[in-house]
Design an enzyme around this catalytic site. Structure first.
Site, PDB file in Angstrom:
ATOM      1  N   ARG A  95      28.373 -78.379  23.298  1.00  0.00           N
ATOM      2  CA  ARG A  95      29.120 -78.905  24.455  1.00  0.00           C
ATOM      3  C   ARG A  95      28.686 -78.287  25.780  1.00  0.00           C
ATOM      4  O   ARG A  95      28.742 -78.918  26.807  1.00  0.00           O
ATOM      5  CB  ARG A  95      30.604 -78.587  24.280  1.00  0.00           C
ATOM      6  N   LYS A 203      29.155 -74.168   4.289  1.00  0.00           N
ATOM      7  CA  LYS A 203      30.432 -73.979   3.627  1.00  0.00           C
ATOM      8  C   LYS A 203      31.494 -73.647   4.664  1.00  0.00           C
ATOM      9  O   LYS A 203      31.104 -73.160   5.732  1.00  0.00           O
ATOM     10  CB  LYS A 203      30.329 -72.878   2.575  1.00  0.00           C
ATOM     11  N   HIS A 233      24.580 -69.497   1.102  1.00  0.00           N
ATOM     12  CA  HIS A 233      23.481 -68.573   1.402  1.00  0.00           C
ATOM     13  C   HIS A 233      23.199 -67.590   0.271  1.00  0.00           C
ATOM     14  O   HIS A 233      22.104 -67.038   0.194  1.00  0.00           O
ATOM     15  CB  HIS A 233      23.704 -67.869   2.748  1.00  0.00           C
ATOM     16  N   LYS A 237      19.366 -65.605  -1.439  1.00  0.00           N
ATOM     17  CA  LYS A 237      19.097 -64.159  -1.483  1.00  0.00           C
ATOM     18  C   LYS A 237      17.987 -63.908  -2.495  1.00  0.00           C
ATOM     19  O   LYS A 237      18.005 -64.465  -3.597  1.00  0.00           O
ATOM     20  CB  LYS A 237      20.357 -63.388  -1.897  1.00  0.00           C
ATOM     21  N   GLU A 271      33.202 -55.930  -0.488  1.00  0.00           N
ATOM     22  CA  GLU A 271      32.857 -55.750   0.929  1.00  0.00           C
ATOM     23  C   GLU A 271      33.752 -54.670   1.513  1.00  0.00           C
ATOM     24  O   GLU A 271      34.959 -54.668   1.245  1.00  0.00           O
ATOM     25  CB  GLU A 271      33.089 -57.037   1.703  1.00  0.00           C
ATOM     26  N   ASP A 290      36.834 -68.444   0.090  1.00  0.00           N
ATOM     27  CA  ASP A 290      35.723 -67.912   0.870  1.00  0.00           C
ATOM     28  C   ASP A 290      34.580 -67.425  -0.029  1.00  0.00           C
ATOM     29  O   ASP A 290      33.415 -67.550   0.327  1.00  0.00           O
ATOM     30  CB  ASP A 290      36.252 -66.758   1.746  1.00  0.00           C
ATOM     31  N   HIS A 295      30.129 -68.564  -3.679  1.00  0.00           N
ATOM     32  CA  HIS A 295      29.155 -67.532  -4.049  1.00  0.00           C
ATOM     33  C   HIS A 295      29.322 -67.059  -5.502  1.00  0.00           C
ATOM     34  O   HIS A 295      28.365 -66.937  -6.249  1.00  0.00           O
ATOM     35  CB  HIS A 295      29.279 -66.311  -3.133  1.00  0.00           C
ATOM     36  N   LYS A 396      37.912 -57.813   0.308  1.00  0.00           N
ATOM     37  CA  LYS A 396      37.597 -57.229   1.616  1.00  0.00           C
ATOM     38  C   LYS A 396      38.211 -55.845   1.631  1.00  0.00           C
ATOM     39  O   LYS A 396      39.202 -55.574   0.949  1.00  0.00           O
ATOM     40  CB  LYS A 396      38.241 -58.050   2.729  1.00  0.00           C
TER      41      LYS A 396
HETATM   42  C1  BG6 Z   1      30.419 -65.539   3.783  1.00  0.00           C
HETATM   43  C2  BG6 Z   1      31.908 -65.283   3.893  1.00  0.00           C
HETATM   44  O1  BG6 Z   1      30.187 -66.759   3.139  1.00  0.00           O
HETATM   45  O2  BG6 Z   1      29.832 -64.499   3.031  1.00  0.00           O
HETATM   46  C3  BG6 Z   1      32.190 -63.929   4.504  1.00  0.00           C
HETATM   47  O3  BG6 Z   1      32.502 -66.303   4.691  1.00  0.00           O
HETATM   48  C4  BG6 Z   1      31.456 -62.854   3.749  1.00  0.00           C
HETATM   49  O4  BG6 Z   1      33.587 -63.651   4.511  1.00  0.00           O
HETATM   50  C5  BG6 Z   1      29.980 -63.212   3.601  1.00  0.00           C
HETATM   51  O5  BG6 Z   1      31.600 -61.641   4.460  1.00  0.00           O
HETATM   52  C6  BG6 Z   1      29.270 -62.233   2.698  1.00  0.00           C
HETATM   53  O6  BG6 Z   1      27.895 -62.487   2.761  1.00  0.00           O
HETATM   54  P1  BG6 Z   1      26.851 -61.321   2.522  1.00  0.00           P
HETATM   55  O7  BG6 Z   1      25.520 -62.002   2.590  1.00  0.00           O
HETATM   56  O8  BG6 Z   1      27.062 -60.312   3.609  1.00  0.00           O
HETATM   57  O9  BG6 Z   1      27.172 -60.762   1.168  1.00  0.00           O
END
Ligand code: BG6
Length: 549
Positions: A95, A203, A233, A237, A271, A290, A295, A396
C-alpha cells in the site's frame, strides 16, 4: 525434489576426512531447461543444483516483516550464489507510496540486518537493479490491472518471458481478495510462450478444517493445484531435508525403522522466545495452530512415511498424506483430556532475565486461555507403526531453543549385564534439527576398567565439523524450488486438510471448555521450565520420560 546432491551424500564422512567439494560455479551448473516435464521424473532428486528460468517474483506485503526478515535476504543469497538468472525481477507490491529507489534502500537495510551472508556492495548493486515497487491495494481491482501492465513492461524490458511467482506475505484475511484479483486481471493464466505462473501461500493456511477446505476451494477457482505452493518453512530446513537422505540413502536404518525395534518417538520443538510482539496473531493461533498443525505434523509424517516410489512431488506427498490419514484421531473429548496437554507460560526467568507471563504480553487478554505449550500422544495406525506412541511437545518460553526428533529403540530381549552395573539406557537416535544440527546415536559400551561396567555413550555427527559450507536458509531452498516448479517441499491441499483434521477436534473441544472461564486443563507453567507437570505425566504413565535437551 532438490535433495542434497550425490556429492553431499558422499560428504557424510567422519570429521576431518573428505571435505565437501567447494560450491559449484554458475558455468558448471545444469542449464535451465525449457520444459522440465521432458526430464525423466525418476531422476528427480538426483539432479544437482539448478538455475530456474527467468521470472518476476511479485511479493504481496512487500513492506512487511516477512519480506524484510526472510524473503528479500533469501533472494539476495540466491542471486549471490548465481542461482537467479540475470533477467529475473523482484516486484514488491504494497500500500505504501514508495518509489523503486525508496524500496531498494529499505530492502538494503533489511538484507544487511537479516542476510546470512554479508552484503557485498558490488553484488548488491547488481541485485538492486532487479528490484522494483508497485503501489496498490489488495482489494482494489484497478491496482491489479496496473500490476499486470507493469509485469508486461518488465517482461518486455528484461526478458522474464511471462513467468511469474506470486508470494502472499500478507495476513490470511487478504488471501482471497488478492487471489481473486489476480484471477480477474488474467495473472493466474499460464501458457503464453510456455510461461508459468505460481503462487506461494504462507501459513496459517486456514484456521480449522472447514476454513482450510474453503480456502482450498477458493484458491482452486483461480489457480490449478499444480500452480499452488503452500509453504511450511520447516520443510526447507537443511536438517529436515536430510531426514529423507538419512532414511532413504542409508541401508542400515530402514530395517529397524518400525514397531519391531522402535519403542516410541519423541518430537520436540522448543523455543525460549515468547510471542515477540505478535499477541494479536497468537491469541487466535496458540501453539496448536502455530506449530503442531504444520511444522510438527510435517516432521512426524517425514519420520513415519513409507519410502516413496521416487522423489517426485506427488509421490513424496502421497506418502506423507498416508501417514496423516493413519493417525489415530484425538477424539472424543475423554481422549483429548487423556492424551493432550495444554499449558500457558506464567512469569519466570530465562537466561537469568525475568520475563513476563503470557497474560501480561501486549495485545493479550489478561484472562486469555490461549495455549503456549502443547504436548500430545498420538499413534500412526498402520502396519509399520501400530502401538508405537509418538509424543509431540512444543512451547514458548521453554529453557532453550531446541528442535529434535528422538527415536527410542526397544531394549535388548535379555539384559545379560544387568548385575554388572546400572541398567543401561536403551539405544537412541536423535536427529537434531536445530541448533547444533546433527545426528546422535546412543548405545551401551563397556567402561574400560576391570570388571564389567556398562554405560551409555554417544556417537555424534555434527554438520559444523563434517561440512565446510554454510547451509542455505529454508526460504532460499523453498523459493528456488518454487521457481523451478518443484513442489515436493510444499504442502498439498489434501495434506493441509488431513493435518487440520487431527487438530480441529482438539481446538473445538478446547473452545467449548473455555466457555466457563479458565478451564481446569489449561496448566500454567513457569517461563524457563520445560512446561507443566501434566506433560511429564503424559509420558511417565507409559513408563517413559521426556528426553532432557
Ligand atoms: C513460525 C511460528 O512458523 O515458526 C513462530 O509462527 C515460531 O511462532 C517459528 O517462532 C519457529 O521457526 P524456527 O525456524 O525459528 O524454528
Amino acid at each position: 525434489m532438490s535433495l542434497p546432491t550425490r556429492n553431499r551424500v558422499r560428504g557424510l564422512t567422519a570429521p576431518g576426512t573428505t571435505r565437501e567439494a567447494p560450491p559449484r560455479r554458475l558455468s558448471r551448473l545444469k542449464p535451465p531447461t525449457a520444459d522440465r516435464n521432458l526430464e525423466n521424473p525418476l531422476r528427480e532428486g538426483l539432479i544437482l543444483e539448478k538455475v530456474p528460468e527467468p521470472s518476476s517474483t511479485v511479493i504481496f506485503g512487500a513492506t512487511g516483516d516477512l519480506a524484510h526478515r526472510k524473503i528479500l535476504p533469501a533472494l539476495y543469497n540466491l542471486h549471490r550464489a548465481g542461482l537467479l538468472p540475470p533477467e529475473s525481477k523482484v516486484l514488491g507490491f504494497a500500500r505504501r507510496d514508495y518509489t523503486d529507489e525508496h524500496y531498494r534502500e529499505e530492502m538494503l537495510a533489511a538484507v544487511q540486518e537479516h542476510s546470512r551472508s554479508p552484503v557485498e556492495p558490488a553484488i548488491w548493486e547488481e541485485f538492486a537493479r532487479r528490484i522494483h515497487y508497485q503501489q496498490g491495494e489488495f482489494g482494489d481491482f484497478k491496482s491489479f490491472r496496473a500490476l499486470a501492465e507493469r509485469l508486461e513492461a518488465l517482461d518486455a524490458e528484461s526478458g522474464t518471458r511471462g513467468n511469474r511467482l506470486f508470494y502472499l506475505a500478507t495476513p490470511p484475511s487478504t488471501y482471497i481478495q488478492i487471489i481473486n484479483n489476480l484471477g480477474g486481471a488474467g495473472l493466474a493464466q499460464e501458457g503464453r510462450g510456455h510461461s508459468w505462473g505460481r503462487i506461494v501461500i504462507e501459513k496459517p493456511f486456514g484456521f480449522d478444517l472447514e476454513s482450510a477446505r474453503r480456502l482450498n476451494h477458493d484458491v482452486r477457482e483461480v489457480f490449478d493445484e499444480r500452480q499452488v505452493y503452500r509453504i511450511d518453512h520447516y520443510l526447507g530446513k537443511e536438517t529436515v531435508r536430510n531426514l529423507l537422505v538419512f532414511r532413504f540413502a542409508n541401508g542400515i536404518f530402514e530395517p529397524v525403522w518400525n514397531r519391531r525395534y522402535v519403542d516410541h518417538v519423541q518430537i520436540t520443538v522448543g523455543e525460549d522466545l515468547g510471542i515477540e510482539g505478535r499477541g494479536d496473531f497468537y491469541e487466535e493461533a496458540g501453539a496448536i495452530r502455530d506449530i503442531i498443525q504444520n511444522h510438527m505434523l510435517q516432521l512426524l509424517s517425514l519420520v513415519a512415511m513409507e519410502p516413496p516410489i521416487n522423489f517426485d512431488a506427488e509421490a513424496l506427498r502421497d506418502e506423507k498424506v498416508r501417514v496423516l490419514k493413519a493417525l489415530d484421531p484425538l477424539w472424543p473429548e475423554e481422549r483429548i483430556r487423556e492424551d493432550v496437554v495444554r499449558g500457558q507460560y506464567a512469569p519466570g526467568w530465562i537466561g537469568g532475565v525475568a520475563v513476563h507471563g503470557y497474560r501480561e504480553e501486549g495485545e493479550v487478554d489478561p484472562q486469555s486461555t490461549t495455549n503456549t505449550f502443547v504436548a500430545l500422544k498420538v499413534e500412526v495406525q498402520n502396519w509399520r507403526w501400530a502401538d508405537v506412541p509418538f509424543y509431540l511437545r512444543t512451547g514458548k518460553r521453554l529453557p532453550k531453543r531446541a528442535t529434535e526428533i528422538a527415536i527410542q529403540f526397544k531394549r535388548p530381549p535379555l539384559m545379560l549385564f544387568r548385575d554388572a552395573s546400572a541398567d543401561p539406557e536403551p539405544n537412541l537416535l536423535a536427529l537434531r534439527i536445530q541448533p547444533d544440527e546433527g545426528i546422535l546415536l546412543r548405545f551401551a559400551a563397556k567402561v574400560p576398567e576391570l570388571g564389567l561396567d556398562v554405560r551409555s555413550v554417544n556417537m555424534d555427527f555434527t554438520y559444523g565439523t563434517s561440512f565446510t559450507t554454510d547451509a542455505p536458509e529454508a526460504y532460499e531452498t523453498l523459493l528456488l524450488d518454487a521457481m523451478l516448479g518443484d513442489a515436493s517441499l510444499f504442502t498439498r491441499a489434501d495434506e493441509v486438510e488431513a493435518a487440520w483434521g487431527i487438530v480441529t477436534p482438539i481446538t473445538y473441544a478446547w473452545s467449548e471448555w473455555d466457555r466457563d472461564g479458565t478451564p481446569e486443563d489449561l496448566h500454567p507453567y513457569e517461563a524457563g521450565t520445560w512446561g507443566p507437570d501434566a506433560a511429564d505425566r503424559l509420558v511417565e504413565r507409559d513408563g517413559r520420560r521426556w528426553r532432557r535437551l
